[in-house]
Design a protein around this motif. Sequence first.
Motif, short mmCIF file in Angstrom:
data_model
loop_
_atom_site.label_atom_id
_atom_site.label_comp_id
_atom_site.label_asym_id
_atom_site.label_seq_id
_atom_site.Cartn_x
_atom_site.Cartn_y
_atom_site.Cartn_z
N LEU A 31 0.83 -1.20 0.00
CA LEU A 31 0.00 0.00 0.00
C LEU A 31 0.87 1.26 0.00
O LEU A 31 0.62 2.20 -0.75
N SER A 32 1.89 1.27 0.84
CA SER A 32 2.78 2.44 0.92
C SER A 32 3.55 2.63 -0.38
O SER A 32 3.72 3.75 -0.84
N SER A 33 4.01 1.53 -0.93
CA SER A 33 4.81 1.61 -2.15
C SER A 33 4.02 2.13 -3.34
O SER A 33 4.58 2.75 -4.23
N GLY A 36 2.16 7.65 -4.43
CA GLY A 36 3.18 8.52 -4.99
C GLY A 36 2.71 9.96 -4.98
O GLY A 36 1.66 10.29 -4.45
N ILE A 37 3.50 10.82 -5.59
CA ILE A 37 3.14 12.24 -5.60
C ILE A 37 1.89 12.51 -6.42
O ILE A 37 1.23 13.53 -6.25
N GLU A 42 -8.03 10.90 -1.85
CA GLU A 42 -8.88 9.73 -1.58
C GLU A 42 -8.05 8.44 -1.54
O GLU A 42 -8.23 7.60 -0.65
N GLU A 43 -7.12 8.29 -2.49
CA GLU A 43 -6.26 7.10 -2.51
C GLU A 43 -5.38 7.05 -1.25
O GLU A 43 -5.21 5.98 -0.66
N LYS A 44 -4.88 8.20 -0.84
CA LYS A 44 -4.06 8.25 0.38
C LYS A 44 -4.88 7.90 1.61
O LYS A 44 -4.43 7.17 2.49
#
Length: 71
Positions: A31-33, A36-37, A42-44
């Motif tokens: 999930l962390s990988s 991205g920028i 919402e995804e975060k």
Amino acid sequence: MRRKGEKISYYDTNKKIRSSIDRLLIESNRLSSNLGIDSTDEEKFIAKSRQSDINKEIIELDPYFFPGEVE
């Protein structure tokens, strides 16, 4: 080396729990990988929420896995 009074983690003594926790940690890292920028808020939020759920699942499997969680 364990300190006096420190509990032994089930992760260190139970192969089934170790395998389950490892699977959850891999999912959390994935999930962390994948963030991205260019990730949306919402995804975060979804990733952070799932990671929180994963941590709760790990604590249910082994309350001593995260240092300082149980006194």
